[in-house]
Scaffold this motif. Structure first.
Motif, PDB file in Angstrom:
ATOM      1  N   ASN A  84       0.726  -1.197   0.120  1.00  0.00           N
ATOM      2  CA  ASN A  84      -0.072  -0.099  -0.056  1.00  0.00           C
ATOM      3  C   ASN A  84       0.785   1.137   0.123  1.00  0.00           C
ATOM      4  O   ASN A  84       0.361   2.324  -0.440  1.00  0.00           O
ATOM      5  CB  ASN A  84      -0.854  -0.129   1.349  1.00  0.00           C
ATOM      6  N   LEU A  85       2.125   1.255   0.555  1.00  0.00           N
ATOM      7  CA  LEU A  85       3.074   2.150   0.589  1.00  0.00           C
ATOM      8  C   LEU A  85       3.652   2.620  -0.860  1.00  0.00           C
ATOM      9  O   LEU A  85       4.255   3.509  -0.978  1.00  0.00           O
ATOM     10  CB  LEU A  85       4.205   2.217   1.523  1.00  0.00           C
ATOM     11  N   ILE A  86       3.514   1.406  -1.702  1.00  0.00           N
ATOM     12  CA  ILE A  86       4.198   1.478  -3.018  1.00  0.00           C
ATOM     13  C   ILE A  86       3.098   1.980  -4.001  1.00  0.00           C
ATOM     14  O   ILE A  86       3.315   2.776  -4.861  1.00  0.00           O
ATOM     15  CB  ILE A  86       4.809   0.323  -3.568  1.00  0.00           C
ATOM     16  N   VAL A  87       2.092   1.058  -4.350  1.00  0.00           N
ATOM     17  CA  VAL A  87       1.180   1.240  -5.257  1.00  0.00           C
ATOM     18  C   VAL A  87       0.144   2.213  -4.825  1.00  0.00           C
ATOM     19  O   VAL A  87      -0.251   2.505  -3.413  1.00  0.00           O
ATOM     20  CB  VAL A  87       0.511  -0.112  -5.766  1.00  0.00           C
ATOM     21  N   SER A  88      -0.571   2.956  -5.727  1.00  0.00           N
ATOM     22  CA  SER A  88      -1.903   3.859  -5.373  1.00  0.00           C
ATOM     23  C   SER A  88      -3.057   3.228  -5.010  1.00  0.00           C
ATOM     24  O   SER A  88      -3.703   3.663  -4.331  1.00  0.00           O
ATOM     25  CB  SER A  88      -2.296   4.847  -6.673  1.00  0.00           C
ATOM     26  N   SER A  89      -3.387   1.878  -5.583  1.00  0.00           N
ATOM     27  CA  SER A  89      -4.615   1.307  -5.265  1.00  0.00           C
ATOM     28  C   SER A  89      -4.347   0.527  -4.081  1.00  0.00           C
ATOM     29  O   SER A  89      -3.511  -0.158  -3.754  1.00  0.00           O
ATOM     30  CB  SER A  89      -4.780   0.116  -6.447  1.00  0.00           C
ATOM     31  N   LYS A  90      -5.225   0.867  -2.895  1.00  0.00           N
ATOM     32  CA  LYS A  90      -5.069   0.420  -1.689  1.00  0.00           C
ATOM     33  C   LYS A  90      -6.197  -0.475  -1.378  1.00  0.00           C
ATOM     34  O   LYS A  90      -6.803  -0.444  -0.257  1.00  0.00           O
ATOM     35  CB  LYS A  90      -5.086   1.451  -0.742  1.00  0.00           C
TER      36      LYS A  90
END
Length: 305
Positions: A84-90
């Motif tokens: 979640n800290l890397i990708v925009s979709s959480k």
């Protein structure tokens, strides 16, 4: 049609630390390092115990099981937090959220009971040293490991079923980096009163009973140690318990802080980092640096290499 429209949420959004935009990379690096340290450290404890013949006894077997639990505990939540800290979709699916919630609960409660089992083991070893080997046979040790897991599965199932039975029609944003009972129940469109009651009962029963057992065992141990006249024998008896006391204190102090804190607080996710990442990372060091037997095996292994 009206009944079908009551539950429209098919997925949740784990907000996590999205509000800390400027610290995303720093958080990623720090949490990743702590996760690697936690998994590596706990795995190292298991390897050390397995390779050291002098450590092949019930106490260290319980430590190995606890280390395996810690690795599982951090792996249920931290990898998704890192993603979640890397990708925009959480996003996390409805089913995925409840699988995480249930698994996290089972592992947490199992740790509570295993800590009580470890306290019982030390109490038995100090108060009944002559009968210890006969009582702590292989079958009984397995029973003491399997039973907490079975109990935890049952206890965790009740609030999970009540929470999953709630109606979710939006919003679907969870202000946390994991799915836990409080944060999910707060999103329900239907009344979560019974779900929250069941969760509180399960949590109180699991944590309070084990905490009382641990306190009881250590009162019994302290009374016995105070009766020992030889100072060296006193120190030796207490040293076998010191690591467990520190680990249990860390675990229950974080649990108490989290559950005293009002549900839905903005600080929930920061407090959760304590028991999901920081404490599992510290435990291997406590068991190795404060344990004479483990330090000796570690030293021999390093010299051998």
């Amino acid at each position: 049609m009206e009944e079908l429209n009551k539950t429209m949420v098919k997925e949740f959004i784990l907000v996590g630390f999205s509000d800390l935009h400027q610290y995303q990379i720093l958080l990623l690096i720090v949490i990743l390092l702590m996760y690697i340290t936690s998994v590596t450290g706990n795995f190292a404890v298991i390897v050390l115990v397995k390779t050291g013949p002098s450590l092949h006894c019930p106490m260290y077997y319980f430590i190995c099981v606890f280390a395996a639990l810690e690795m599982s505990f951090v792996s249920v939540t931290v990898p998704r937090l890192l993603a979640n800290l890397i990708v925009s979709s959480k996003k996390i699916s409805f089913i995925g959220c409840f699988v995480q919630l249930y698994t996290f609960s089972v592992l947490g409660i199992t740790e509570c009971y295993l800590l009580a089992v470890m306290a019982f083991d030390r109490d038995l070893a100090i108060n009944h040293p002559l009968r210890y080997s006969s009582i702590m046979n292989h079958l009984f040790v397995i029973f003491l490991v399997v039973t907490p897991f079975i109990i935890s599965c049952i206890i965790s199932l009740i609030p999970t079923i009540f929470t999953a039975d709630l109606k979710f029609c939006g919003p679907n944003e969870i202000n946390h980096f994991l799915c836990d009972f409080g944060s999910v129940q707060n999103l329900a469109c239907s009344n979560p009163f019974m779900s929250k009651i069941m969760t509180s009962m399960a949590t109180t029963f699991a944590s309070l009973t084990t905490f009382i057992l641990i306190i009881g065992f250590y009162i019994h141990i302290i009374v016995t140690i105070t009766k020992i006249k030889n100072v060296e024998s006193k120190y030796k008896a207490f040293s076998t318990c010191s690591s467990h006391i520190i680990v249990a204190s860390l675990f229950y102090s974080t649990v108490i802080i989290v559950y005293i804190n009002p549900k839905g607080s903005q600080y929930d996710k920061f407090l959760a980092l304590m028991y999901t990442v920081i404490v599992p990372m510290l435990n291997p060091f406590i068991y190795t640096l404060r344990n004479k037997d483990v330090k000796e095996i570690l030293l021999k292994t390093m010299l051998h290499k």
